[in-house]
Scaffold this motif. Structure first.
Motif, PDB file in Angstrom:
ATOM      1  N   LEU A   1       0.834  -1.212   0.000  1.00 24.92           N
ATOM      2  CA  LEU A   1       0.000   0.000   0.000  1.00 24.92           C
ATOM      3  C   LEU A   1       0.866   1.258   0.000  1.00 24.92           C
ATOM      4  O   LEU A   1       0.598   2.199  -0.743  1.00 24.92           O
ATOM      5  CB  LEU A   1      -0.962   0.013   1.185  1.00 24.92           C
ATOM      6  N   GLN A   2       1.917   1.283   0.827  1.00 18.26           N
ATOM      7  CA  GLN A   2       2.809   2.442   0.857  1.00 18.26           C
ATOM      8  C   GLN A   2       3.441   2.657  -0.512  1.00 18.26           C
ATOM      9  O   GLN A   2       3.589   3.782  -0.968  1.00 18.26           O
ATOM     10  CB  GLN A   2       3.904   2.275   1.920  1.00 18.26           C
ATOM     11  N   CYS A   3       3.807   1.576  -1.176  1.00 21.60           N
ATOM     12  CA  CYS A   3       4.422   1.687  -2.500  1.00 21.60           C
ATOM     13  C   CYS A   3       3.413   2.234  -3.509  1.00 21.60           C
ATOM     14  O   CYS A   3       3.741   3.107  -4.307  1.00 21.60           O
ATOM     15  CB  CYS A   3       4.947   0.332  -2.954  1.00 21.60           C
ATOM     16  N   GLN A   4       2.196   1.726  -3.478  1.00 20.86           N
ATOM     17  CA  GLN A   4       1.168   2.190  -4.413  1.00 20.86           C
ATOM     18  C   GLN A   4       0.818   3.663  -4.174  1.00 20.86           C
ATOM     19  O   GLN A   4       0.562   4.406  -5.127  1.00 20.86           O
ATOM     20  CB  GLN A   4      -0.083   1.313  -4.313  1.00 20.86           C
ATOM     21  N   MET A   5       0.821   4.095  -2.908  1.00 19.63           N
ATOM     22  CA  MET A   5       0.543   5.507  -2.606  1.00 19.63           C
ATOM     23  C   MET A   5       1.652   6.399  -3.158  1.00 19.63           C
ATOM     24  O   MET A   5       1.380   7.455  -3.736  1.00 19.63           O
ATOM     25  CB  MET A   5       0.357   5.718  -1.101  1.00 19.63           C
ATOM     26  N   LEU A   6       2.919   5.990  -2.990  1.00 18.58           N
ATOM     27  CA  LEU A   6       4.040   6.754  -3.531  1.00 18.58           C
ATOM     28  C   LEU A   6       3.958   6.790  -5.055  1.00 18.58           C
ATOM     29  O   LEU A   6       4.132   7.845  -5.672  1.00 18.58           O
ATOM     30  CB  LEU A   6       5.376   6.162  -3.076  1.00 18.58           C
ATOM     31  N   LYS A   7       3.662   5.650  -5.658  1.00 22.30           N
ATOM     32  CA  LYS A   7       3.550   5.576  -7.111  1.00 22.30           C
ATOM     33  C   LYS A   7       2.464   6.512  -7.623  1.00 22.30           C
ATOM     34  O   LYS A   7       2.687   7.284  -8.561  1.00 22.30           O
ATOM     35  CB  LYS A   7       3.241   4.140  -7.542  1.00 22.30           C
ATOM     36  N   GLN A   8       1.286   6.484  -7.007  1.00 25.29           N
ATOM     37  CA  GLN A   8       0.177   7.352  -7.425  1.00 25.29           C
ATOM     38  C   GLN A   8       0.557   8.822  -7.296  1.00 25.29           C
ATOM     39  O   GLN A   8       0.297   9.633  -8.184  1.00 25.29           O
ATOM     40  CB  GLN A   8      -1.073   7.059  -6.609  1.00 25.29           C
ATOM     41  N   PHE A   9       1.194   9.179  -6.188  1.00 26.28           N
ATOM     42  CA  PHE A   9       1.630  10.552  -5.958  1.00 26.28           C
ATOM     43  C   PHE A   9       2.573  11.015  -7.068  1.00 26.28           C
ATOM     44  O   PHE A   9       2.389  12.096  -7.641  1.00 26.28           O
ATOM     45  CB  PHE A   9       2.319  10.654  -4.587  1.00 26.28           C
ATOM     46  N   LEU A  10       3.568  10.192  -7.391  1.00 27.63           N
ATOM     47  CA  LEU A  10       4.553  10.573  -8.402  1.00 27.63           C
ATOM     48  C   LEU A  10       3.944  10.640  -9.797  1.00 27.63           C
ATOM     49  O   LEU A  10       4.245  11.564 -10.558  1.00 27.63           O
ATOM     50  CB  LEU A  10       5.737   9.600  -8.383  1.00 27.63           C
ATOM     51  N   VAL A  11       3.083   9.688 -10.132  1.00 28.08           N
ATOM     52  CA  VAL A  11       2.460   9.669 -11.459  1.00 28.08           C
ATOM     53  C   VAL A  11       1.575  10.899 -11.661  1.00 28.08           C
ATOM     54  O   VAL A  11       1.527  11.464 -12.756  1.00 28.08           O
ATOM     55  CB  VAL A  11       1.671   8.358 -11.661  1.00 28.08           C
TER      56      VAL A  11
ATOM     57  N   GLU B   1       7.122  14.144  -0.899  1.00 31.71           N
ATOM     58  CA  GLU B   1       7.585  15.408  -1.500  1.00 31.71           C
ATOM     59  C   GLU B   1       9.092  15.389  -1.723  1.00 31.71           C
ATOM     60  O   GLU B   1       9.587  15.924  -2.712  1.00 31.71           O
ATOM     61  CB  GLU B   1       7.195  16.609  -0.632  1.00 31.71           C
ATOM     62  N   SER B   2       9.801  14.774  -0.801  1.00 35.86           N
ATOM     63  CA  SER B   2      11.255  14.701  -0.930  1.00 35.86           C
ATOM     64  C   SER B   2      11.655  13.780  -2.095  1.00 35.86           C
ATOM     65  O   SER B   2      12.617  14.070  -2.826  1.00 35.86           O
ATOM     66  CB  SER B   2      11.866  14.211   0.384  1.00 35.86           C
TER      67      SER B   2
ATOM     68  N   VAL C   1      13.262  13.355  -7.975  1.00 35.63           N
ATOM     69  CA  VAL C   1      12.844  13.038  -9.347  1.00 35.63           C
ATOM     70  C   VAL C   1      13.053  14.257 -10.234  1.00 35.63           C
ATOM     71  O   VAL C   1      13.578  14.159 -11.347  1.00 35.63           O
ATOM     72  CB  VAL C   1      11.375  12.561  -9.383  1.00 35.63           C
ATOM     73  N   ARG C   2      12.663  15.419  -9.740  1.00 37.00           N
ATOM     74  CA  ARG C   2      12.835  16.660 -10.519  1.00 37.00           C
ATOM     75  C   ARG C   2      14.318  16.929 -10.778  1.00 37.00           C
ATOM     76  O   ARG C   2      14.696  17.389 -11.859  1.00 37.00           O
ATOM     77  CB  ARG C   2      12.204  17.836  -9.783  1.00 37.00           C
ATOM     78  N   ARG C   3      15.172  16.647  -9.788  1.00 33.43           N
ATOM     79  CA  ARG C   3      16.619  16.820  -9.970  1.00 33.43           C
ATOM     80  C   ARG C   3      17.125  15.874 -11.056  1.00 33.43           C
ATOM     81  O   ARG C   3      17.946  16.248 -11.891  1.00 33.43           O
ATOM     82  CB  ARG C   3      17.356  16.574  -8.655  1.00 33.43           C
ATOM     83  N   ALA C   4      16.638  14.631 -11.031  1.00 28.06           N
ATOM     84  CA  ALA C   4      17.046  13.639 -12.037  1.00 28.06           C
ATOM     85  C   ALA C   4      16.626  14.078 -13.437  1.00 28.06           C
ATOM     86  O   ALA C   4      17.366  13.871 -14.401  1.00 28.06           O
ATOM     87  CB  ALA C   4      16.451  12.274 -11.706  1.00 28.06           C
TER      88      ALA C   4
ATOM     89  N   LYS D   1      22.748  16.081  -9.465  1.00 30.23           N
ATOM     90  CA  LYS D   1      23.146  15.016  -8.548  1.00 30.23           C
ATOM     91  C   LYS D   1      22.012  14.749  -7.565  1.00 30.23           C
ATOM     92  O   LYS D   1      21.419  15.686  -7.012  1.00 30.23           O
ATOM     93  CB  LYS D   1      24.413  15.426  -7.795  1.00 30.23           C
ATOM     94  N   LEU D   2      21.721  13.463  -7.337  1.00 28.20           N
ATOM     95  CA  LEU D   2      20.651  13.093  -6.418  1.00 28.20           C
ATOM     96  C   LEU D   2      21.163  13.013  -4.991  1.00 28.20           C
ATOM     97  O   LEU D   2      22.328  12.719  -4.750  1.00 28.20           O
ATOM     98  CB  LEU D   2      20.041  11.761  -6.829  1.00 28.20           C
ATOM     99  N   GLU D   3      20.254  13.270  -4.057  1.00 29.17           N
ATOM    100  CA  GLU D   3      20.568  13.218  -2.633  1.00 29.17           C
ATOM    101  C   GLU D   3      19.620  12.248  -1.942  1.00 29.17           C
ATOM    102  O   GLU D   3      18.572  11.894  -2.485  1.00 29.17           O
ATOM    103  CB  GLU D   3      20.410  14.618  -2.017  1.00 29.17           C
ATOM    104  N   THR D   4      19.971  11.848  -0.738  1.00 27.51           N
ATOM    105  CA  THR D   4      19.092  11.000   0.066  1.00 27.51           C
ATOM    106  C   THR D   4      17.825  11.778   0.397  1.00 27.51           C
ATOM    107  O   THR D   4      17.884  12.968   0.715  1.00 27.51           O
ATOM    108  CB  THR D   4      19.808  10.582   1.368  1.00 27.51           C
ATOM    109  N   VAL D   5      16.680  11.101   0.325  1.00 26.97           N
ATOM    110  CA  VAL D   5      15.414  11.776   0.602  1.00 26.97           C
ATOM    111  C   VAL D   5      15.163  11.878   2.104  1.00 26.97           C
ATOM    112  O   VAL D   5      15.748  11.137   2.896  1.00 26.97           O
ATOM    113  CB  VAL D   5      14.217  11.071  -0.084  1.00 26.97           C
ATOM    114  N   LYS D   6      14.303  12.812   2.475  1.00 26.13           N
ATOM    115  CA  LYS D   6      13.926  12.979   3.879  1.00 26.13           C
ATOM    116  C   LYS D   6      13.057  11.816   4.312  1.00 26.13           C
ATOM    117  O   LYS D   6      12.378  11.189   3.513  1.00 26.13           O
ATOM    118  CB  LYS D   6      13.191  14.302   4.074  1.00 26.13           C
TER     119      LYS D   6
END
Length: 95
Positions: free
Chosen positions: A16-26, A66-67, A72-75, A80-85
């Motif tokens: 569920l956490q993965c699907q929520m992150l996926k939906q948010f990003l899409v 959001e982090s 993703v926006r940096r990529a 250069k990518l950083e560790t997310v919050k």
């Protein structure tokens, strides 16, 4: 196109956490590719274009959406990518 890969623990029911992150990003990034797949026990590992930006196995927390979006926006622009919050895990009991 940016590719996000999320390895999650199926035994812990982190799908569920993965699907929520996926939906948010899409919703925020048209054309993004987000792959959720079951992996190691206790995992919630997020990679962006093959670079690890979050490891629940290391920090015992979920990533802030959001982090992840910021990275993703940096990529997208080749930065250069950083560790997310981190987002603390709530309602978790150790047995």
């Amino acid at each position: 196109m940016v590719k996000v890969d999320v390895e999650y623990c199926g035994k812990c029911n982190f799908s569920l956490q993965c699907q929520m992150l996926k939906q948010f990003l899409v919703e925020k990034v048209p054309g993004i590719e987000v792959d959720c797949h079951q992996g190691r026990r206790g995992s919630f590992e997020v990679t962006i274009d093959d670079q690890l930006v979050h490891s629940k196995l290391s920090c015992f927390a979920f990533p802030q959406h959001e982090s992840v979006l910021t990275q993703v926006r940096r990529a997208e622009i080749g930065e250069k990518l950083e560790t997310v919050k981190q987002e603390p895990i709530k309602d978790c009991q150790l047995m």
